[in-house]
Design an enzyme around this catalytic site. Sequence first.
Site, PDB file in Angstrom:
ATOM      1  N   TYR A 175       0.857  -1.184   0.000  1.00  0.00           N
ATOM      2  CA  TYR A 175       0.000   0.000   0.000  1.00  0.00           C
ATOM      3  C   TYR A 175       0.892   1.232   0.000  1.00  0.00           C
ATOM      4  CZ  TYR A 175      -3.425   3.496   1.554  1.00  0.00           C
ATOM      5  OH  TYR A 175      -4.237   4.604   1.653  1.00  0.00           O
ATOM      6  N   ASP A 178       9.220   2.954   0.207  1.00  0.00           N
ATOM      7  CA  ASP A 178       8.142   3.575   0.971  1.00  0.00           C
ATOM      8  C   ASP A 178       8.281   3.119   2.411  1.00  0.00           C
ATOM      9  OD1 ASP A 178       5.864   4.407   2.207  1.00  0.00           O
ATOM     10  OD2 ASP A 178       4.480   3.651   0.679  1.00  0.00           O
ATOM     11  N   LYS A 225       3.875   8.741   9.279  1.00  0.00           N
ATOM     12  CA  LYS A 225       3.585   8.098  10.566  1.00  0.00           C
ATOM     13  C   LYS A 225       4.526   8.535  11.701  1.00  0.00           C
ATOM     14  CE  LYS A 225       0.689   4.651   8.514  1.00  0.00           C
ATOM     15  NZ  LYS A 225       0.766   3.938   7.265  1.00  0.00           N
TER      16      LYS A 225
END
Length: 431
Positions: A144, A238, A266
């Site tokens: 994702y 990522d 995050k």
Amino acid sequence: MNFNNSEQLYKKGCEHLVGAVNSPVRAFASVGGNPLFIDKAKGAYIKDVDGNKYIDLVLSYGPMILGHRNKKVEKAVSRALKKGYSFGASTNAEITLAKIVCDAFPGMDKVRFVNSGTEAVLSAIRLARAHTNKDKIVKFSGCYHGHMDAMLVAAGSGLATLSLPGSKGVPAQAVENTLIAEYNNLESVKAHFEKHNDIAAVILEPVTGNMGVVQPTDEFIKGLRKITKEHGVLLICDEVMTGFRSKFGGAQEIIGIEADITCLGKVIGGGFPVGAYGARNEIMENVAPLGGMYQAGTLSGNPIAMAAGISTLTELKKQNPYNKFNVVAERIEGFLLKSAKKYGVALTVNRFGSMINPFFTATEVKNFTDAQTSDTSKFAKFFWAMIENGVFLPPSQFEAWFLSSSLTIREMKKLEIAIDASMKLVANSVN
Ligand SMILES: *Cc1c(COP(=O)(O)O)cnc(C)c1O
């Protein structure tokens, strides 16, 4: 346990919010029941609006690595609040956070802050295309990378949990430059390289969290780095989930590679909206105002978010909880496997540092296809039993459980008991 207030808020929330949530991963679609509404959190614990208290292994899907309301972070944020909320001009805090981040990643000379992981990835992809003058991007099924159009194919947990193959509203043209490969399968990447000579970048989660936790084999990741270099294709790591989570810096160093472009999010915002992408000077110099690749943001580098990021990373470096995370994760894995064996439940546990993932399958999980052999109805039962036993987990088989440095021996005892009771219930329930 009673959830009356959550139920009422859910009903009320459905009126003006979509499914009463602002991100679909928060819906309880695959585990049944209504989503819990949260009142507050402190340290390793989170409390819902009915006063039920849980050990929090969601941690806002990763950012709260120090646990909730860390004293140092709270002080830094309060101090920043008193100076103003947003200026639309540069501040010293952005320079400070940029230095912390660039120092932690060997391949990063410059960084640009944005407001989310999605923004980091969509900017990184634009940058890869700008730098190479090529358009195609290889992504892996089950990874994702946020909700930008071009990345919403075979995109892992959120979609898999809702059994969606992709997203409606994404034009075919938006994904025609996206090539899908299989994780841990170098041949599937080579096949694309043989067929296309207009590939700008390969993007991956260097260790995945969004099909559950899956580590790359050494052969796959080293091979990927080698062939991307040989073909002049950029490698985008990522690390929105893995950045600063399993090491100070990223997963790249642990697995022994260096990305051309790294995406972060995050943890670097410590619970506030921060994303970032960074690379070597020659690549970052494409970005406006130095170069012709445009990317902007009204609230980017927001001073409150920067203060939260600086204090979170500074405290993280000081605490250096990474060895402890490994020990804690190993113990939790032990609890899971012991109970699964005791009650005859098929279970595979994958973990990486402070991310841990039990899959209800006997199959070894090395890619998204393996992950999908999991029995999600067993996970749903396990999830609710854990709630009843005071542990808040992500409501999806395909999401990692996250550890915070606030966990102590007390929580480990509670976790052992909760896992054993929940596994027993899974074993005893017919279907
Ligand atoms: C969470 C995540 C994103 C998206 O970040 P948002 O802040 O939710 O937009 C992108 N990539 C990975 C690997 C993620 O885990």
